[in-house]
Scaffold this motif. Structure first.
Motif, PDB file in Angstrom:
ATOM      1  N   PHE A 174       0.836  -1.198   0.000  1.00 47.49           N
ATOM      2  CA  PHE A 174       0.000   0.000   0.000  1.00 47.49           C
ATOM      3  C   PHE A 174       0.871   1.247   0.000  1.00 47.49           C
ATOM      4  O   PHE A 174       2.042   1.224   0.396  1.00 47.49           O
ATOM      5  N   ARG A 175       0.265   2.325  -0.482  1.00 46.42           N
ATOM      6  CA  ARG A 175       0.953   3.622  -0.532  1.00 46.42           C
ATOM      7  C   ARG A 175       0.192   4.631   0.302  1.00 46.42           C
ATOM      8  O   ARG A 175      -1.029   4.762   0.187  1.00 46.42           O
ATOM      9  N   THR A 176       0.914   5.321   1.167  1.00 42.64           N
ATOM     10  CA  THR A 176       0.362   6.431   1.929  1.00 42.64           C
ATOM     11  C   THR A 176       1.234   7.647   1.650  1.00 42.64           C
ATOM     12  O   THR A 176       2.400   7.674   2.045  1.00 42.64           O
ATOM     13  N   SER A 177       0.686   8.604   0.905  1.00 41.79           N
ATOM     14  CA  SER A 177       1.451   9.778   0.492  1.00 41.79           C
ATOM     15  C   SER A 177       2.668   9.313  -0.310  1.00 41.79           C
ATOM     16  O   SER A 177       2.523   8.653  -1.325  1.00 41.79           O
ATOM     17  N   ASN A 178       3.885   9.609   0.171  1.00 39.12           N
ATOM     18  CA  ASN A 178       5.074   9.197  -0.581  1.00 39.12           C
ATOM     19  C   ASN A 178       5.783   8.005   0.065  1.00 39.12           C
ATOM     20  O   ASN A 178       6.967   7.768  -0.184  1.00 39.12           O
ATOM     21  N   VAL A 179       5.059   7.253   0.893  1.00 37.63           N
ATOM     22  CA  VAL A 179       5.622   6.060   1.531  1.00 37.63           C
ATOM     23  C   VAL A 179       4.945   4.814   0.960  1.00 37.63           C
ATOM     24  O   VAL A 179       3.714   4.724   0.929  1.00 37.63           O
ATOM     25  N   VAL A 180       5.756   3.875   0.492  1.00 37.53           N
ATOM     26  CA  VAL A 180       5.248   2.607  -0.037  1.00 37.53           C
ATOM     27  C   VAL A 180       5.641   1.497   0.931  1.00 37.53           C
ATOM     28  O   VAL A 180       6.818   1.340   1.270  1.00 37.53           O
ATOM     29  N   VAL A 181       4.647   0.744   1.389  1.00 35.15           N
ATOM     30  CA  VAL A 181       4.864  -0.324   2.363  1.00 35.15           C
ATOM     31  C   VAL A 181       4.590  -1.671   1.696  1.00 35.15           C
ATOM     32  O   VAL A 181       3.561  -1.844   1.032  1.00 35.15           O
ATOM     33  N   THR A 182       5.512  -2.606   1.871  1.00 34.81           N
ATOM     34  CA  THR A 182       5.360  -3.950   1.313  1.00 34.81           C
ATOM     35  C   THR A 182       5.445  -4.974   2.439  1.00 34.81           C
ATOM     36  O   THR A 182       6.436  -5.017   3.173  1.00 34.81           O
ATOM     37  N   ILE A 183       4.401  -5.774   2.566  1.00 35.31           N
ATOM     38  CA  ILE A 183       4.357  -6.850   3.565  1.00 35.31           C
ATOM     39  C   ILE A 183       4.298  -8.174   2.818  1.00 35.31           C
ATOM     40  O   ILE A 183       3.421  -8.379   1.969  1.00 35.31           O
ATOM     41  N   GLN A 184       5.226  -9.061   3.118  1.00 36.06           N
ATOM     42  CA  GLN A 184       5.212 -10.397   2.514  1.00 36.06           C
ATOM     43  C   GLN A 184       5.166 -11.432   3.631  1.00 36.06           C
ATOM     44  O   GLN A 184       6.032 -11.454   4.506  1.00 36.06           O
ATOM     45  N   TYR A 185       4.149 -12.279   3.575  1.00 37.84           N
ATOM     46  CA  TYR A 185       3.897 -13.249   4.640  1.00 37.84           C
ATOM     47  C   TYR A 185       3.836 -14.643   4.019  1.00 37.84           C
ATOM     48  O   TYR A 185       3.015 -14.899   3.139  1.00 37.84           O
ATOM     49  N   GLU A 186       4.722 -15.533   4.463  1.00 36.53           N
ATOM     50  CA  GLU A 186       4.797 -16.883   3.901  1.00 36.53           C
ATOM     51  C   GLU A 186       4.587 -17.924   4.995  1.00 36.53           C
ATOM     52  O   GLU A 186       5.002 -17.722   6.137  1.00 36.53           O
ATOM     53  N   GLU A 187       3.952 -19.012   4.605  1.00 41.17           N
ATOM     54  CA  GLU A 187       3.788 -20.118   5.549  1.00 41.17           C
ATOM     55  C   GLU A 187       3.995 -21.440   4.825  1.00 41.17           C
ATOM     56  O   GLU A 187       3.437 -21.668   3.751  1.00 41.17           O
ATOM     57  N   GLN A 188       4.808 -22.299   5.428  1.00 38.97           N
ATOM     58  CA  GLN A 188       5.093 -23.628   4.886  1.00 38.97           C
ATOM     59  C   GLN A 188       4.730 -24.656   5.956  1.00 38.97           C
ATOM     60  O   GLN A 188       5.412 -24.781   6.974  1.00 38.97           O
TER      61      GLN A 188
END
Length: 218
Positions: A174-188
């Motif tokens: 997601f982007r808030t103003s000029n900040v881009v946040v990336t969340i990656q969640y993995e499960e094995q």
């Protein structure tokens, strides 16, 4: 709290020092902490191994004709394009529904058996998100998200198992103003042939994203 839900193995660590270290995660290497920061976690539990990464990038434009927000929007769009989200199927189905509504006087008798089909179909929906074959309920498909930052999307991919446990990766950007946040969640999962629950993982990732969005003051 939030990390306990995303990484249930943390609470299973008996040693307090090791548990604290697991909570802290591992900082992402970066040459400019003013612009980009990130952290990663990898925690095994009795049932699965969970991995989580969170990256925040404050985008700065070096072009006087392009604002920081516009530059961040371009970065977000690049990520969204690379994710190759499926085209929403809502519009065609709406047209189909309107067509069937127009034909309802002649079609209503033949359509009457349809209610009997819905109960038999509804129990299969929850298992679809947990199916090793990769079948996914429509509402869990990769999609854009509303109410999160200025713009956001969610991606959900199930790796091929080949007889082993299948790894699922849920990504929220997601982007808030000029900040881009990336969340990656993995499960094995540990069990062969098992597949992580899509809805559960998506809910956890979106909950974390909402907390980060609030922290950014959007």
């Amino acid at each position: 709290g939030t990390l306990d839900a995303l990484l249930p193995g943390i609470k299973q660590i008996a040693d307090p020092d090791q548990r604290d270290k697991a909570y802290q995660g591992e900082a992402e290497l970066t040459y400019d902490t003013d612009r980009k920061v990130g952290c990663r976690w990898k925690v095994p539990s009795a049932d699965a191994t969970d991995r989580l990464s969170v990256d925040l990038e404050r985008v700065v434009s070096y072009d006087n004709t392009v604002s920081d927000d516009d530059q961040a929007r371009q970065l977000f769009e690049q990520k969204e394009t690379a994710a190759d989200l499926p085209v929403p199927s809502g519009t065609p189905s709406a047209n189909t529904q309107s067509d069937s509504a127009d034909a309802s006087p002649s079609g209503s008798p033949s359509g009457s058996p349809s209610p009997t089909g819905s109960p038999s179909g509804s129990p299969s929906a929850p298992t679809a998100s947990n199916s090793p074959s990769g079948a996914m309920a429509p509402e869990l498909q990769p999609r854009t998200l509303s109410g999160l930052g200025d713009e956001a999307y969610l991606d959900d991919k199930l790796g091929s198992s080949g007889g082993a446990a299948a790894q699922r990766t849920v990504t929220v950007v997601f982007r808030t103003s000029n900040v881009v946040v990336t969340i990656q969640y993995e499960e094995q999962p540990m069990a062969a042939g098992a597949a992580p629950d899509s809805k559960e993982m998506q809910d956890r990732a979106q909950n974390l994203a909402a907390k980060l969005d609030d922290a950014l003051g959007s």
